[in-house]
Design an enzyme around this catalytic site. Structure first.
Site, PDB file in Angstrom:
ATOM      1  N   HIS A 217       0.838  -1.204   0.000  1.00  0.00           N
ATOM      2  CA  HIS A 217       0.000   0.000   0.000  1.00  0.00           C
ATOM      3  C   HIS A 217       0.871   1.253   0.000  1.00  0.00           C
ATOM      4  O   HIS A 217       0.420   2.328  -0.397  1.00  0.00           O
ATOM      5  CB  HIS A 217      -0.918   0.036   1.222  1.00  0.00           C
ATOM      6  CG  HIS A 217      -1.970  -1.025   1.218  1.00  0.00           C
ATOM      7  ND1 HIS A 217      -1.749  -2.302   1.678  1.00  0.00           N
ATOM      8  CD2 HIS A 217      -3.274  -0.995   0.799  1.00  0.00           C
ATOM      9  CE1 HIS A 217      -2.854  -3.016   1.556  1.00  0.00           C
ATOM     10  NE2 HIS A 217      -3.796  -2.251   1.020  1.00  0.00           N
ATOM     11  N   ASP A 291      -4.549  -6.187  -7.749  1.00  0.00           N
ATOM     12  CA  ASP A 291      -4.815  -5.555  -6.469  1.00  0.00           C
ATOM     13  C   ASP A 291      -5.122  -4.087  -6.782  1.00  0.00           C
ATOM     14  O   ASP A 291      -4.965  -3.636  -7.922  1.00  0.00           O
ATOM     15  CB  ASP A 291      -3.589  -5.684  -5.553  1.00  0.00           C
ATOM     16  CG  ASP A 291      -3.962  -5.689  -4.071  1.00  0.00           C
ATOM     17  OD1 ASP A 291      -5.061  -5.212  -3.749  1.00  0.00           O
ATOM     18  OD2 ASP A 291      -3.151  -6.150  -3.254  1.00  0.00           O
TER      19      ASP A 291
END
Length: 940
Positions: A217, A291
């Site tokens: 992230h 993702d």
């Protein structure tokens, strides 16, 4: 002829299947042929939103509709929302589409990951601790059932990463294990459970995010493991997922230094793992999804438009959450038109998306039935399974002083310390504090977080001086973009000192089990693998022995534990244990046998408790004097007479008082308005319970009234015998009034109330009012005739007023056995807890069983009698603070909390007539002989 029909049937079925396949293929081909480039690109993109109530003119919702309609979006995913908001928003968006949307959601620990008030589970590492494929399958199944109800088609689960790096800050407890075989086995079971319910499962994060210490992230992780290691470890679970028929695979933003052909590109943007490994070597034919494209692993290194082009070119079928959506969309469209993305590649991606939609029934508009949500979401059976799995996952790694499980019945006060890795731990500790308070009456709390100073720690340590035990919960959990999954060094240093406290201590890791490396001197260590209330509930069951502990650590904690470690503990039933050792009671038994020989009663039943053990339980004589009468055994049921006053009425009143539903010192007229005027206005429930109210002691109600209502009016109208509080005169009528007060408060008659509050939860199966005729052979008869000339009284209550009141009253009417009453006695000896269920706090037991001195000369407690009275029928050896009661039919219960002893004696001394004497002396002699023997043996 039959053979010809069978052949025809087979040909027909093959023909139908072929037609269906052609029809399906035709739908895909027709849709694809009619699409513009823009429509094709739109199908490869998934957007996200936060579901809530949206007014039809809400700008955010209008933008969502615009994206869906004008950009021909292929799928949507959502973040946390409430059930109706999620389902309704999905339904509204689907109505705006030409081709229905694929609805996708993260479902790693159940639908509750994205939808509130649905069934939640612990994360995968907890399932790994159980090693149970059945549990993994059930989680997949239940999640899919709930997901389908709100309109979800694809669940982003299971996580198939192998957590072989204890410093991994983003996978951590999301992984089943560091053993690839374990991950493969459990992940495949989850996939089966989910897909058998018609929801696509998604194996993630391909090719494996387990050996990273950077959160994708935030930035791009680089895995430095060798090719062989990646083949044998990281890829093994994904091969199992493909073999299990998984419908979708999510690719991670990770690169691998052992594969130079990737040139440092993340797997999402490079063809090597997608095309060569996943498609060719593993033979995967389903959807390949990225993702989230707004994660730092992409955005820190690539512009969103270029990243999208690279991803599709590499073999991605659907892009999730591309930032700068309009610009990214236009950039991809241009790349297709310019030939950077071959038309064949975009068609291939769209075909897979359409194939998925066809399989999910999205060739037609989906219709959600919102009314079905109440029937499907959070079913009691689902929630029960969730609790079962959580219980099975609790893993005990350390118990240096062998203090676990704690014995709640022997602990009055606990210090609960909540430790968090960031500021604001109070909300974490609230659930923990509540769970402890359910078991322990006095709970002191403290909080340690990065702001805690040494001076504050010293004050917390001083708090522990007044606690009998300490419970410490460390809440350290992975989190997207959090950057760490450890305690601050300053906190760890403080805890090192705190753990030197010499108290029974339970330390629970709520979240990452690897925190042990920072606090190596913990005296105990239980892994709960999660921070949510579900984990806290299961952990407290483990700490107090309410569940067995058999789970094994599914990862290693370097320097401390290897995979497979785990201490085992048996379930602590916290119930009366029957181990007969009554040789010492022979003198007491002689008293009973002599009483039978002297015709004081035909039979007796005895139960004796010492230190939590039922050391004596037996019968003497027969139910009646007839030699053919059944012998008394432990199953024989007796009419308890006035023991009802404590074994039913008082224990119910105690519980209601503790719950603040019953007040002892307000006038009785507040509950019973007809009982008023003059001195009656000052009568309180305390007066009634201590027999100091002045209410007349007894009257033959059956001769004074035609029904219960008239009987009560008669009682209320009787003048008081003395000023409230001035004297103590034992009053059945006062206890009858208490029954009316309890029924006024609860709406339940005493039989239902005592059953619900006490007998059923405690398993007292032989304790009841008005026993059924089927039990008659077990019931000892009482009098023949009596004041109402009823003939042989057998199975009906002996007390005439109770009989007039339909056999159910708060002064008499209860039937039971000595063993059942021993269960009640043990609960009281435990300080109000039994089988891990708290009925009262220890302070309530002490308060209600203490002498009230109302009036000063009275030895009565609240409802209970004490042994302070001179020449008590309990004898001379019960210690100060003992309590109990007797019954007219020849029954008694006496409890000594200081010595952890209790003696129950049941007889039918009124058979065949109440005129027979001698019971007082038998009671004293029996109790003296029994207690003298028990105390002498203890001194040895």
């Amino acid at each position: 002829m039959t053979k010809q029909i069978s052949i025809f049937t087979v040909i027909l079925l093959i023909g139908c299947a072929g037609m269906l396949q052609r029809k399906s293929s035709n739908w895909i081909d027709e849709k694809l042929a009619d699409m513009t480039i823009e429509q094709k690109v739109g199908q490869t993109m998934g957007i996200s939103y936060v579901p809530r109530f949206f007014n039809q003119d809400n700008l955010q919702f209008r933008r969502l509709i615009k994206l869906v309609k004008e950009y021909h979006i292929g799928g949507i995913m959502f973040y946390k929302g409430m059930p109706y908001e999620v389902a309704r928003s999905i339904d509204r968006l689907q109505t705006e589409t030409e081709i229905p949307l694929l609805v996708m959601a993260d479902t790693e620990w159940g639908l509750s990951m994205r939808v509130e008030q649905t069934t939640g589970f612990l994360q995968n590492m907890a399932i790994g601790a159980t090693g149970s494929e059945e549990y993994a399958y059930e989680i997949g199944r239940i999640t899919a059932i709930e997901a389908k109800a709100v309109g979800v088609h694809i669940g982003y689960a299971p996580v198939m990463d192998v957590n072989n790096n204890p410093d991994n800050i983003i996978i951590n407890t999301r992984s089943y294990s560091e053993d690839p075989k374990q991950v493969a086995r459990l992940g495949a079971a989850f996939i089966r459970g989910m897909q058998e319910q018609g929801i696509f499962a998604t194996a993630k994060h391909f090719p494996g995010h387990g050996d990273t210490d950077i959160d994708s992230h935030l930035n791009l992780p680089i895995v430095t493991a060798s090719k062989n290691r990646i083949q044998s470890t990281e890829l093994q679970p994904f091969r199992a997922a493909v073999a299990a028929g998984v419908k979708a695979v999510m690719v991670a933003h990770i690169t691998y230094s052992a594969f130079p052909q990737m040139e440092g590109r993340p797997a999402t943007l490079d063809a090597f793992f997608i095309q060569n490994i996943l498609r060719k070597k593993m033979g995967f034919e389903g959807l390949v999804i990225t993702d989230a494209m707004d994660m730092g692993g992409i955005t820190e290194n690539y512009w969103s438009g270029e990243a999208a082009v690279l991803a599709i070119t590499a073999g991605i079928d659907m892009l999730l959450i591309s930032p700068h959506f309009e610009a990214t969309f236009n950039f991809v469209v241009k790349a297709v038109k310019d030939g950077r993305i071959p038309m064949q590649r975009i068609d291939q991606a769209v075909k897979r998306i359409l194939q998925a939609k066809l399989e999910l029934g999205l060739n037609n508009k989906p219709v959600l039935d919102l009314e079905k949500l109440e029937a499907v979401l959070a079913k009691p059976a689902f929630l029960k399974k969730s609790e079962e799995i959580a219980n099975a996952a609790m893993t005990l790694l350390r118990d240096n002083k062998n203090v676990l499980p704690f014995q709640a019945e022997n602990i009055d006060s606990v210090l609960v310390v909540t430790v968090t890795d960031k500021e604001g731990g109070a909300y974490r500790g609230a659930s923990l504090n509540r769970e402890v308070a359910k078991r322990i009456p006095i709970v002191r709390t403290a909080y340690i977080d990065p702001r805690t100073t040494m001076e504050e720690l010293q004050r917390i340590m001083i708090k522990s001086d007044s606690a009998q035990a300490v419970i410490v919960g460390t809440f350290v959990k992975w989190g997207s973009s959090k950057g760490s999954v450890t305690l601050p060094d300053t906190t760890a240093k403080l805890l090192t000192q705190f753990f030197e406290i010499d108290k029974p201590m339970a330390v629970i890791s709520f979240g990452s089990p690897y925190v042990l490396r920072q606090i190596p001197n913990v005296p105990s260590y239980l892994c709960a693998y999660g921070t949510q209330p579900l984990a806290i509930r299961a952990a407290m069951r483990a700490v107090f022995g309410e569940i067995p502990l058999t789970a094994k650590l599914p990862v290693s904690i370097p320097g401390f534990h290897k995979i497979g470690d785990g201490l085992e503990r048996s379930l602590r039933k916290m119930e009366l244990v029957k181990e007969i050792h009554d040789e010492v009671l022979q003198d007491a038994y002689t008293v009973l046998n002599q009483a039978i020989a002297d015709s004081i009663f035909p039979g007796a039943q005895v139960a004796v408790i010492r230190d939590g053990i039922l050391i004596a339980s037996r019968g003497f004589g027969r139910q009646a004097y007839d030699p053919a009468s059944p012998e008394i055994n432990t199953e024989t049921i007796y009419d308890l007479a006035s023991v009802t006053k404590v074994a039913a009425t008082t224990v119910c009143a105690m519980q209601l008082w503790e719950r603040k539903k019953l007040l002892l010192d307000v006038p009785v007229k507040s509950y019973l308005p007809k009982f008023r005027s003059g001195a009656k206005d000052s009568v309180t429930l305390r007066h009634l319970l201590t027999h100091s109210s002045g209410v007349h002691w007894w009257v033959d109600l059956w001769n004074k009234a035609g029904n219960k209502a008239e009987a009560l009016d008669h009682i209320y109208d009787l003048p008081l015998d003395f000023t409230p509080g001035d004297s103590m005169i034992y009053s059945d009528l006062g206890l009858i009034m208490i029954g009316e007060i309890l029924e006024t408060i609860t709406g339940k008659r005493i039989d239902r109330l005592a059953g619900d509050l006490i007998y059923k939860p405690m398993g007292m199966k032989s304790t009841m009012f008005t026993p059924p005729q089927a039990l008659l052979p077990r019931i000892a008869p009482t009098e023949i005739g009596g004041s109402m000339n009823r003939g042989l009284i057998h199975g009906n209550v002996h007390d005439e007023n109770a009989h007039f009141l339909d056999g159910t009253s708060t002064h008499a009417g209860l039937f039971s056995t000595a063993e059942d009453l021993a269960i009640l006695a043990q609960m009281l000896l435990n300080g109000g807890i039994y089988q891990h269920r708290r009925f009262f706090s220890p302070s309530t037991v002490k308060y209600w069983t203490a002498r009230q001195n109302l009036p000063e000369s009275s030895t009565r407690a609240l409802g209970w009698r004490t042994t302070d009275a001179e020449k008590s029928s309990a004898g001379d050896y019960f210690s100060k603070g003992s309590f109990g009661h007797t019954g007219f039919t020849g029954t008694s219960i006496w409890i000594d909390p200081n010595r952890q002893m209790a003696i129950i004696l049941l007889t039918n001394r009124v058979h065949p007539t109440r005129e027979r004497g001698g019971m007082y002396k038998v009671r004293r002699d029996f109790h003296n002989a029994a207690m003298k023997a028990l105390l002498a043996e203890r001194e040895k």
